[in-house]
Design an enzyme around this catalytic site. Structure first.
Site, short mmCIF file in Angstrom:
data_model
loop_
_atom_site.label_atom_id
_atom_site.label_comp_id
_atom_site.label_asym_id
_atom_site.label_seq_id
_atom_site.Cartn_x
_atom_site.Cartn_y
_atom_site.Cartn_z
N LYS A 1 34.69 63.39 64.45
CA LYS A 1 33.79 63.98 65.78
C LYS A 1 33.97 63.08 67.02
O LYS A 1 33.76 61.86 66.93
CB LYS A 1 32.49 63.95 65.00
CG LYS A 1 31.46 64.63 66.12
CD LYS A 1 30.19 65.00 65.30
CE LYS A 1 29.29 65.87 66.30
NZ LYS A 1 27.90 66.10 65.80
N SER B 1 26.19 70.91 65.37
CA SER B 1 26.88 70.36 66.40
C SER B 1 28.42 69.89 66.34
O SER B 1 29.03 69.96 67.01
CB SER B 1 26.21 69.33 67.22
OG SER B 1 26.11 68.13 66.57
N SER C 1 23.37 69.20 61.67
CA SER C 1 24.77 69.45 62.39
C SER C 1 26.21 69.10 61.53
O SER C 1 26.99 69.28 62.22
CB SER C 1 24.92 68.48 63.51
OG SER C 1 24.40 68.97 64.69
N1 GLN Z 1 20.70 71.86 66.10
C1 GLN Z 1 19.92 70.80 66.12
C2 GLN Z 1 19.74 70.54 67.61
O1 GLN Z 1 20.19 71.11 68.57
C3 GLN Z 1 20.54 69.61 65.26
C4 GLN Z 1 21.78 68.96 65.89
C5 GLN Z 1 22.27 67.92 65.29
O2 GLN Z 1 21.91 67.76 63.97
N2 GLN Z 1 22.82 66.98 65.95
O3 GLN Z 1 19.22 69.51 67.87
#
Ligand code: GLN
Length: 489
Positions: free
Chosen positions: A76, A151, A175
């Protein structure tokens, strides 16, 4: 070949049936062919990748190989990697080249794994659809008109399209698990503190945790053996003895107490997802698990609490991007303040700005007690919900996400509906617990596409080996995790 597990590929490498260079080249060819549309990778560097593969072949030849030597994985783009462009999905870091290796990169390098490239992601890991990336949206390989989740959407799409053997992700509120669910993969967020955050670009430091995204639980166990371990460079890294996460994979499940939280099967859960999850639970009964009803009464508060705490931490973490030391700097500006303002206005996207504004507001003198402090108190109650639940059961099961993959653009203008994607995952981060998603079957879209559904398994602190055991047992009697999307052959 491309559907083989890490373990199978590793065995082929050890037996010299294939070299790491050949295997890596096969994935690079697939990336050349499929990535222009899927857009799972932000940065590729074939020379670096192939040099690592050559090095792995030398390790294999010298008999210095371990389980992951020579296996091509994708990283990532939130992890700083020396000499690699590291963008975190943001224009702010569009041209930033990593000056050192994140702990996770170092660990994979040291066992001779091969870095295939840096995967696309929501900007600064803020999002649930990969649509906030400065580098464009990512297609879900199961239905190209749908999002892969976020994400870690690039990592998820890369594994689902078999552009890599496995990938890394990070999970602040879901995410790893939500994109794993939407792309038909296995994904695990470890107990907070098991994996070092050194070199992982910070979003909300008290929640962020890296973890594996792979086809199977067996593959994730191999990756967990690499990822976890004490790191003195991260003040929240836990100094515990290293574990072998493969050790319990084949234990029988008889007598395993599985808790089903009633709040996870209530209003808001899509009927198609509910059906698949119930079928998976029925399979667990056949495997000898005992089902108990539990309650996590503060579940509904997890999203409001998260959207106070995560932005608060983000507003502080992202203050380092000021256009002075590194990152985007506006071309034209007046005084220093003007340079800060213009650089940040140009470098950050809309969702990141929204979070910074919320975070700054909840931390401001007049509102700190009402929002930030209150959210911290409820965070404690949420952790206590789990503590009580684990008195009645060994692990918790439920859906990972309320829906299957949605269409690109469908929720882009509705942040609250986007935030609700994480209704079943966020509490796990708030409590610091380990959580995992595994493929549990498919729902059908109106136009007949197969859309993956994930089963979430939540464990008590440090119970990853038991969770992987539960997941592996299920993957021995089902084949959801080895099914491939149409058209990616
Ligand atoms: N969807 C959540 C956010 O936008 C979690 C994102 C994540 O786990 N990095 O904060």
């Amino acid at each position: 070949m491309i559907n083989k597990s890490l373990k199978q590929l590793g065995a082929m490498l050890q037996a010299k049936e294939i070299s790491s260079v050949e295997l890596t080249q096969e994935y690079l060819n697939r990336i050349d062919r499929l990535n222009p549309e899927i857009n799972a990778f932000i940065t590729l560097d074939k020379d670096k990748t192939l040099a690592q593969a050559k090095n792995a072949d030398a390790m294999l030849a010298a008999g210095k190989a371990s389980a992951m030597t020579g296996l091509p994985i994708a990283q990532k783009d939130i992890f700083v990697a020396k000499g690699w462009r590291t963008t975190c999905g943001s224009k702010m870091l569009e041209t930033f080249i990593g000056p050192y290796d994140a702990d996770i990169i170092e660990r994979f390098d040291s066992v001779g794994a091969v870095n295939l490239g840096k995967t696309n992601m929501d900007e600064f890991a803020m999002g649930s659809s990969n649509e906030t990336s400065y580098f464009g949206k990512v297609q879900n390989p199961w239905d190209r008109s749908r999002v892969p989740g976020g994400s870690s959407g690039g990592s998820a799409a890369a594994v689902a399209a078999r552009l890599c053997a496995a990938a890394t992700g990070t999970d602040t509120g879901g995410s790893i698990r939500q994109p794993a669910s939407l792309c038909g993969l296995s994904g695990l967020k470890p107990t907070y503190g098991l994996a070092s955050r050194f070199g992982m670009i910070a979003f909300a430091s008290s929640l962020d945790q890296s973890g594996p995204m792979a086809k199977s639980c067996e593959d994730m166990a191999l990756m967990m053996n690499v990822i976890t371990g004490f790191d003195k460079r991260d003040s929240t890294s836990l100094n515990r003895e290293k574990e072998d996460y493969t050790r319990d994979l084949n234990k029988p499940l008889a007598g395993l107490k599985v808790g089903l939280p009633k709040e996870y099967f209530a209003e808001g859960l899509g009927a198609d997802v509910a059906t698949v999850v119930q079928e998976a639970i029925a399979e667990y009964k056949k495997l000898g698990a005992e089902i108990v009803d539990i309650s996590l009464p503060n579940t509904m508060l997890s999203i409001p609490v998260y959207y106070v705490l995560a932005p608060a931490e983000a507003s502080s973490n992202l203050s380092r991007f000021d256009g002075v030391r590194y990152g985007h700097r506006a071309k034209e500006y007046g005084d220093l303040m003007d340079m800060y303002c213009k650089s940040r206005a140009e470098g950050f996207g809309a969702e990141v700005k929204r979070r910074i504004l919320i975070g700054t507001y909840v931390l401001s003198a007049g509102y700190y007690d009402a929002y930030y402090l209150k959210a911290q108190q409820i965070r404690r109650l949420i952790a206590q919900d789990f503590e009580n639940a684990f008195k009645k059961c060994d692990i918790i099961m439920g859906p990972t996400a309320p829906s299957t993959a949605f269409k690109a653009g469908e929720k882009a203008d509705d942040p609250v509906s986007m935030y609700l994607q994480d209704i079943y995952t966020i509490a796990v981060n708030l409590a610091g617990l380990p959580g995992m998603s595994i493929p549990a079957g498919f729902a059908q879209s109106a136009d007949g596409k197969k859309l993956p559904v994930g089963l979430q398994i939540i464990g008590n602190y440090f119970d990853e080996a038991r969770m992987l055991n539960a997941g592996h047992a299920y993957q021995q009697v089902t084949d959801w995790h080895i099914q491939m999307p149409e058209g990616i052959e």
